[in-house]
Design an enzyme around this catalytic site. Structure first.
Site, PDB file in Angstrom:
ATOM      1  N   VAL A   1     -10.922 -15.669  58.018  1.00  0.00           N
ATOM      2  CA  VAL A   1     -11.880 -16.709  58.353  1.00  0.00           C
ATOM      3  C   VAL A   1     -12.301 -16.639  59.829  1.00  0.00           C
ATOM      4  O   VAL A   1     -13.269 -17.282  60.243  1.00  0.00           O
ATOM      5  CB  VAL A   1     -11.296 -18.086  57.972  1.00  0.00           C
ATOM      6  CG1 VAL A   1     -10.333 -18.573  59.028  1.00  0.00           C
ATOM      7  CG2 VAL A   1     -12.379 -19.112  57.731  1.00  0.00           C
TER       8      VAL A   1
ATOM      9  N   TYR B   1       3.560 -19.542  59.207  1.00  0.00           N
ATOM     10  CA  TYR B   1       2.313 -19.028  58.636  1.00  0.00           C
ATOM     11  C   TYR B   1       1.129 -19.212  59.586  1.00  0.00           C
ATOM     12  O   TYR B   1       0.331 -18.289  59.784  1.00  0.00           O
ATOM     13  CB  TYR B   1       2.060 -19.741  57.309  1.00  0.00           C
ATOM     14  CG  TYR B   1       0.757 -19.415  56.641  1.00  0.00           C
ATOM     15  CD1 TYR B   1       0.538 -18.166  56.050  1.00  0.00           C
ATOM     16  CD2 TYR B   1      -0.268 -20.352  56.578  1.00  0.00           C
ATOM     17  CE1 TYR B   1      -0.667 -17.882  55.419  1.00  0.00           C
ATOM     18  CE2 TYR B   1      -1.471 -20.071  55.953  1.00  0.00           C
ATOM     19  CZ  TYR B   1      -1.665 -18.843  55.379  1.00  0.00           C
ATOM     20  OH  TYR B   1      -2.862 -18.545  54.754  1.00  0.00           O
TER      21      TYR B   1
ATOM     22  N   SER C   1      -6.580 -14.496  57.884  1.00  0.00           N
ATOM     23  CA  SER C   1      -6.097 -13.967  56.602  1.00  0.00           C
ATOM     24  C   SER C   1      -5.970 -12.455  56.562  1.00  0.00           C
ATOM     25  O   SER C   1      -5.358 -11.920  55.635  1.00  0.00           O
ATOM     26  CB  SER C   1      -7.011 -14.428  55.462  1.00  0.00           C
ATOM     27  OG  SER C   1      -6.899 -15.811  55.285  1.00  0.00           O
TER      28      SER C   1
ATOM     29  N   LYS D   1      -2.555 -11.220  56.180  1.00  0.00           N
ATOM     30  CA  LYS D   1      -1.845 -11.290  54.897  1.00  0.00           C
ATOM     31  C   LYS D   1      -1.455  -9.896  54.399  1.00  0.00           C
ATOM     32  O   LYS D   1      -0.471  -9.745  53.677  1.00  0.00           O
ATOM     33  CB  LYS D   1      -2.710 -12.004  53.850  1.00  0.00           C
ATOM     34  CG  LYS D   1      -2.929 -13.496  54.162  1.00  0.00           C
ATOM     35  CD  LYS D   1      -3.917 -14.126  53.183  1.00  0.00           C
ATOM     36  CE  LYS D   1      -4.150 -15.603  53.507  1.00  0.00           C
ATOM     37  NZ  LYS D   1      -5.218 -16.195  52.669  1.00  0.00           N
TER      38      LYS D   1
ATOM     39  N   TYR E   1     -10.933 -13.159  47.810  1.00  0.00           N
ATOM     40  CA  TYR E   1     -10.885 -14.393  47.004  1.00  0.00           C
ATOM     41  C   TYR E   1     -11.820 -14.253  45.808  1.00  0.00           C
ATOM     42  O   TYR E   1     -11.810 -13.233  45.129  1.00  0.00           O
ATOM     43  CB  TYR E   1     -11.246 -15.612  47.868  1.00  0.00           C
ATOM     44  CG  TYR E   1     -10.551 -15.589  49.198  1.00  0.00           C
ATOM     45  CD1 TYR E   1      -9.155 -15.572  49.255  1.00  0.00           C
ATOM     46  CD2 TYR E   1     -11.254 -15.554  50.395  1.00  0.00           C
ATOM     47  CE1 TYR E   1      -8.499 -15.547  50.468  1.00  0.00           C
ATOM     48  CE2 TYR E   1     -10.605 -15.530  51.615  1.00  0.00           C
ATOM     49  CZ  TYR E   1      -9.237 -15.513  51.647  1.00  0.00           C
ATOM     50  OH  TYR E   1      -8.588 -15.485  52.832  1.00  0.00           O
TER      51      TYR E   1
END
Lengths: 305, 305, 305, 305
Positions: free
Chosen positions: B259, B193, B66, B69, B241
């Protein structure tokens, strides 16, 4: 049963429905359903006495869609027994038929077998490691046996169209899989599920197929009596998604609707009723079908209460 | 910047981390990540002054996941400009990284580009009708250019493993598609992705790649100054998050976790920091990485506040 | 700081705001606020250097409302220390300021101290078994001390009006009590809370009162440096309810808004800014206040990022 | 009806229940209910033929609590007719009896009249601007008339205890008020509601009071036939909160439970059944009462399906 009075009620209702100026909206999410002409209405009643009464377009085949969830549930319970309830609940969901919210809050256990997520689990249970063709043969065989009519068929084009546009069902199936509550690859279970939903039959055939749920002597003996009652209880509490309470309030009958415009309602001990009109109301249930069922229940004084 | 003091802080923190008796839990949802030995820790700081300081396993490549991102968002904003914000929001979600609940309540518009649903939309925007290979070349190219290092690569095995176990992401992508907020077939966007997430680099490389977000003279000029600020704002409010508020509270720095155990944090005007330790805490963020970042921010008196 | 440039920015912005043809909607839920004339705008900046610059109606007192939550939080942390965080979280809520949904899902622990439920818990902590008058004396005393101005007062009529129409806050307080997270009777804590919200001050006074959050030498020393940073972090991530991400994205500054039309923003190390215009936008934040803050941040190149 | 068989069923069930080694947990949220000895069980059946059969502690008065919601709904429908449905829905909620989440999502319209929020609206409708005493006289009068027994009374101590500990109901009432769906001050409506819930009667009295819902000749004629059916439909779909589907599945009978341990079930056309045992199961329904009702339905082949 006073069949003359019943036939008159069916005729009166059909005439009234055919004069309607609001037929609802035909399901538009797949092309195969979207092009069905909306101004159609048919109704059929199979009585516990063995008679069949119809009115309107009772012999026009339509896509059964979610009405098949009742038959699939009966099959899955026959295969898995009460162990099925470890995978799916028995409570009304309070949510739309395709909601995924409850699934996240309750870790992948759908609230009941009649919302889409629950019905996918039921089909997954029936699939049981077999090739989809075998599972579909069992499902179609059950419906045919119930109706005593081998001409009932699966419309492959509808199934394929559903598969091409079924992203929300793919979301549900993948979510179930992520939660460990789907035993097969999502595309396998959904392929089976979409074909199950694509079963086509007429109101006459559907009313016949529903006779095993009446629970009266002489009816097709496909499911034991206690289970018949439980299937009816689930239809009453959960058969119309978040419009279930409203339907029970208005008609007092267990029933299951489908997005193809069909509704199967059971008058325990007395009759199996199928109504069809492809235009839908805001809950995704047949608009005129719902109205007709309410009028019929009132005219015949039919209600479980 | 007092680099001696910084090096000493890095060394002290690394020694302390390496003595930890709780390294957290390595991500177990895909085999490729599950088998990473947990007891590893590395940290690297690229300063606005052009220096690079490291401690621990700063040259061990890890799966960026992530953390990518942030780079993808920079690219998508470069391609679509503010039109991107019609497809994804800018608010903290208050939910887990993979939650689908908010998506249903808000009709398929993810809350922000750093939760999974939002990041999938961002990658979908970059894909833009091209073959996935081209989009991936752009993404990898951007990261390499930012780091000034063409040895950064995509680990295909991780991507394939993710694809085989990514049912929850498939649920999100199909839901987005059902809501009309995904332009490509779910498997196409997700294929891209998963490969984007499978970019591997070391803490040193990641710290270098993050320099364009420092917003200081001499840093790689990949994004205009106002957009740098906005990227940092999003990292601060949404980068961890439903643990974002906590991280901001404790470190006071914009950051994005993955992660794979990596965290990229920015000290505006001063430094880009990368830390890596594969064991995760309850929020799915690197356990020791989070702790190290808090110690470092305190030791260096780094905070945007 | 270039005060000439700052004064010019304030003047330009004020002129532009006063020419606005959309002033937003004044809060209408209590009569006392509903009758405030909407076309008013004032702004004030207290610099770390000790200067005060203003433009527009900077001396008109207005109802501070939720802006007081910052001061109350500082007091409660002073009293309870980190034990306060057992009663209230530190995460953005992703929900409206008065939402009760999250409270049910998370068993009565409000997400953060700036949504209404969280602020009620904070006031409950300050109340601490004392008569409300004593708690209010402490809160008002803190604001006066921060501003160095004993003329700041509580408008009883606003508090009573709020009490008469505050059913949603009563719902929150009773829910908190039912969950065991309110130590006093709801009417006692809410009586205190409504009076705290009814503090009135001008933009000039509010800018002065905010100086303790700048974290610069010479500023009022009411809270230790690490806590100042944390208060700022909470303001940035949670200060504008479900519009917090948007505000951080646009201005890059920690800030807290109130339904009376006031906003307090902090430029760490440099300035405390207060802006006031009573008309609100869709999130319940001052419409022109929000716009002015964004323009000022851009004009002065102020951003924490 | 075979009353000998029925009496034998009641005796057998009562013996079995009295030998139970798990009586459930008595409601503990108010002292007045918490001190009821748990090991009590009574059952009574009033038949359409005018007979009364009992077993166990059928003459011990207990707190009717939510069972009164059925009577209140009948009264409110008598007063307001179908206009009541503008204030409250008719769908199962899928949530706990005291949930406030649905209320926020659906702007203050409770899902159905049997969850707490809905029942508060029903009592508010009955109150109708009158002094609470008059409304309570009407409610108690209705129950007494239904039972043909003027000795049924309201236990003030229970009502006051409920009022002192009813913060969650205060949250609901204040939320309804904030949404414009409560016509009186929350304390006024709740004062009435708590007294309504504090009606005490025995299983024998409750079975008699339920006769008007049987819908058979010779029964007390308090409500017209179509409305009787609708009340039964609502009891079946919503009478046991988020355990309604389960109860319908197991017993197939419309019923309403109360936290005092009472359950009223209707066998349409045949009987009104009251069972009482104060220990509750996880849903907050009488543990042995639920079990007994299932056994009785099976023994007598009673089910609406």
């Amino acid at each position: 049963m006073d069949t003359a009075r019943l036939q008159q009620a069916l005729d009166t209702i059909t005439t009234r429905m055919q004069a309607s100026d609001d037929w609802g909206q035909v399901a538009s999410y797949i092309p195969e359903l979207a092009r069905i002409p909306p101004r159609q209405f048919g109704i059929a009643v199979a009585t516990a006495g063995g008679e069949m009464l119809t009115a309107g377009a009772a012999d026009t085949p339509f896509s059964a869609q979610s009405v098949t969830k009742v038959f699939a549930l009966a099959i899955a319970l026959g295969r898995a027994g009460d162990q099925l309830w470890a995978r799916v609940g028995r409570e009304p969901s309070g949510s739309a038929f395709n909601s995924i919210v409850q699934l996240e809050y309750e870790q992948g256990i759908p609230r009941n077998p009649f919302i889409n997520a629950g019905a996918i689990v039921v089909t997954d249970e029936i699939l049981s490691g077999r090739p989809p063709k075998e599972a579909l043969a069992e499902i179609l065989g059950f419906v045919r046996a119930a109706a005593g009519d081998d001409s009932i068929y699966i419309n492959d084009k509808v199934a394929l169209s559903e598969n091409a546009h079924g992203h929300r069902n793919y979301a549900l199936a993948n979510f179930l899989r992520a939660c460990g509550n789907l035993r097969h690859a999502p595309e396998l279970t959904l392929g089976t599920y979409f074909h199950q939903c694509a079963i086509e039959l007429s109101a006459r055939q559907l009313a016949r197929a529903g006779r095993f749920l009446i629970g009266a002597p002489g009816m097709p003996n496909l499911v034991a009596r206690p289970r018949i009652r439980r299937l009816n209880a689930l239809m009453l509490t959960c058969g119309h998604y978040d419009g279930s309470g409203e339907f029970a309030f208005r008609t007092g009958l267990p029933a299951k609707s489908g997005v193809g415009g069909g509704i199967l309602a059971i008058v325990p001990g007395r009759a199996s009723v199928a109504v069809w009109s492809p235009g839908l109301n805001a809950y995704g249930n047949s608009k005129l079908g719902t109205e007709a069922m309410e009028l019929l229940a009132r005219a015949m004084d039919w209600s479980v209460f």
